[in-house]
Write an enzyme that holds these catalytic residues in place. Structure first.
Site, mmCIF file in Angstrom:
data_model
loop_
_atom_site.group_PDB
_atom_site.id
_atom_site.type_symbol
_atom_site.label_atom_id
_atom_site.label_comp_id
_atom_site.label_asym_id
_atom_site.label_seq_id
_atom_site.Cartn_x
_atom_site.Cartn_y
_atom_site.Cartn_z
ATOM 1 C CG ASP A 268 51.665 47.634 39.386
ATOM 2 O OD1 ASP A 268 51.787 47.085 38.262
ATOM 3 O OD2 ASP A 268 51.328 47.005 40.405
ATOM 4 C CD GLU A 467 47.148 42.769 39.304
ATOM 5 O OE1 GLU A 467 46.628 43.887 39.447
ATOM 6 O OE2 GLU A 467 48.076 42.564 38.485
#
Length: 576
Positions: A268, A467
């Protein structure tokens, strides 16, 4: 690979930010991959401008000694969501409510076309997390709490993005991307257990036995691999205290060996940096040794290249590990036809935000809405001769109805973020000219009482987030939404509430009793006309809850099949 130097190999393993990708950088470091920085894309970046920018970068990559083409990537979470004028589809939680895998396949195909319209060949999609706790800030990126439903949608979304894998295609685990102008390489994310962290904390710790991880969170990945997914992105989260970015047992032992995945594993964003904050050298060694093939090192890529080069030269990281990573990356590039056709085609620009795709998104909105309550029944509303009050923060806000991952990472407020139809505009265009529609964000008691309205539509919900910024321990309807519902529904005899949110929210009994009809609209995207289609009866309600609607947050996590299952609305509920 026999012709490649160590620096050329590590260049293929490196993904840098576009803002750092000068011609000299591409040449000197043999950079093979770039993610697109969405929050810095000009508001009105045209498809032609996108293509010209990407083709210029590709030209620099092809000018290197071996001429290996660059792979340009983007987050395409609910459509090509960083491109102005693109079609923004409902977020995955809404697609889960449709229970229509073929619709999801068509959305994948449309997303691929719109990405190709801007020259993008690789998308960080789909998110195949199984969200088990709606307090998690990424829960709307998950199709469902049910792994079987997530598997179903995973299968067709990947087929839509990459193309249908031929029945006689090679061997299990080999990536497949249809060559030509219409498909993109996909990325299943985030491996594994990101939807099962304790308390729904983003990037947290999934505390569970192997049996639960394998039964709940792993099945969508097995499906993705069988469908030929090109890449798998690792999760920031941990499993029983061990960072996924450093978990060799799961990345190499399970994903690559046991599940026979032959595509590449990507970190990521700055994921390696977060393995051990104070020791970058250790983090690189742990991440690459675990099985990461491509590393997002957007800004400090020189440090990554320098560190990995040193570790290989000193024998800390074996060359066999580097060769495995590069082989996987090149395998995908060859499979997708990138060597034969490295440049983007400007003629594809017409696909961006096409009317056909907007109609598809409108269909998805219609199928995603879930009718939770309909006393009377109140819905459908009359189109003729009525006087309708439309209220609420989300009725006339395109950014709010799209949610996070829309033009910017966290999303934003307003109607000029991109092109689309707000719910208010959709209502106004649906009713007969004889029907009066009055809009007020938060109407006063006096306005409501003097207005003599026959019906009211209150559209409220969550403001955009993404997120960890979306982690929420109380899950109440944000103000002034609660006050608006009470003020309007106390005073108008026929009151419809449309809840725009990425997850179920608390509905106290006293509030629910005021509401005559309640619709869960999730995060519908740019095509608000799909909401009006159902409110006024042009199409029937067919959506069903993809996740359990809890009564109180102290019940969480609570999922279908749990022993003490006492929801407000159960998984699969939906009135017609």
């Amino acid at each position: 690979m026999e012709r490649m130097s160590l620096s050329e190999k590590i260049g293929q393993m490196t993904q840098i930010d576009r803002s750092r990708a000068t011609t000299d950088v591409m040449s000197n470091y043999c950079i093979g991959n770039q993610p697109k920085p969405g929050d810095r894309t000009p508001h009105n970046f045209s498809s032609r401008k996108w293509i010209m920018t990407i083709n210029k970068l590709q030209e620099a990559a092809l000018a290197t000694r071996l001429g290996i083409p660059m792979l340009y990537a983007i987050d395409a979470v609910h459509g090509h969501n960083y491109a102005y004028r693109s079609t923004i589809f409902p977020h995955n939680v809404g697609l889960g409510a449709t229970r229509d895998p073929q619709l999801v396949k068509r959305i994948g195909a449309a997303t691929a076309l719109e990405a190709r319209a801007t020259g993008v060949r690789y998308v960080f999609s789909p998110t195949i997390a199984v969200c088990r706790d709606p307090r998690w800030g990424r829960c709307y990126e998950s199709y469902s709490e049910d792994p079987a439903l997530v598997k179903l949608m995973t299968e067709t979304m990947i087929a839509g993005l990459e193309g249908d894998i031929p029945p006689n295609y090679s061997i299990k685990g080999v990536p497949f991307v249809e060559t030509g102008q219409t498909k993109v390489a996909a990325c299943a994310k985030h491996f594994v257990g990101d939807g099962g962290t304790s308390g729904g904390v983003d990037r947290g710790n999934a505390e569970m036995p192997w049996k639960e991880l394998a039964a709940v969170h792993l099945p969508p990945y097995s499906t993705a691999i069988l469908k030929g997914v090109a890449s798998v992105m690792l999760s920031y989260s941990s499993w029983n205290g061990q960072k996924m970015h450093a978990n060799r047992r799961l990345v190499t032992g399970l994903l690559k060996t046991r599940l026979k995945f032959r595509g590449f594993v990507i970190s990521d964003f700055e994921g390696i940096d977060k393995i051990k904050d104070a020791n970058y050298s250790y983090s690189v060694e742990a991440g690459i040794s675990a099985g990461i093939d491509m590393v997002m090192a957007p800004y400090k890529f020189r440090r990554f290249i320098r560190t990995l080069t040193y570790q290989v030269e000193k024998g800390i990281i074996p060359m066999t590990r580097i060769d495995d990573a590069v082989a996987r990356i090149l395998r995908v590039k060859f499979t997708m036809g990138l060597f034969e056709n490295p440049y983007a085609d400007v003629e594809m620009g017409r696909q961006l935000g096409s009317q056909e795709h907007r109609e598809l998104a409108r269909e998805a909105v219609r199928k995603s809405l879930v009718l939770l309550k309909n006393d009377g029944p109140l819905l459908p509303l009359p189109k003729y001769g009525a006087k309708i009050l439309v209220a609420g923060t989300h009725a006339n806000n395109l950014g709010y109805q799209c949610g996070g991952w829309t033009m910017q990472w966290q999303g934003q407020s307003g109607n000029n973020i991109t092109q689309g139809t707000t719910i208010l505009s959709a209502i106004a265009s649906t009713v007969d000219p004889s029907t009066e529609v009055l809009y007020s964000v938060d109407p006063s008691a006096e306005l409501i009482e003097l207005g003599n309205f026959s019906h009211a539509i209150v559209v409220v919900g969550e403001v955009p987030y993404a997120e960890f910024d979306g982690d929420n321990g109380n899950l109440t309807i944000p103000e002034p939404g609660l006050t608006t519902i009470s003020n309007v529904c106390d005073r108008v005899i026929s009151c419809v509430v449309v809840l725009v949110s990425g997850r179920p929210l608390v509905l106290e009994p006293h509030l629910l009793s005021k509401i005559h009809s309640l619709v869960a609209a999730w995060l519908p995207g740019t095509e608000g006309q799909g909401v009006a289609d159902l409110l006024f009866g042009d199409w029937p309600f067919t959506g069903r809850l993809p996740r359990t609607w809890f009564k109180r947050v102290d019940q969480l996590p609570m999922n279908v099949g749990d022993r003490n299952y006492l929801p407000l609305f159960p998984f699969g509920f939906g009135l017609t």
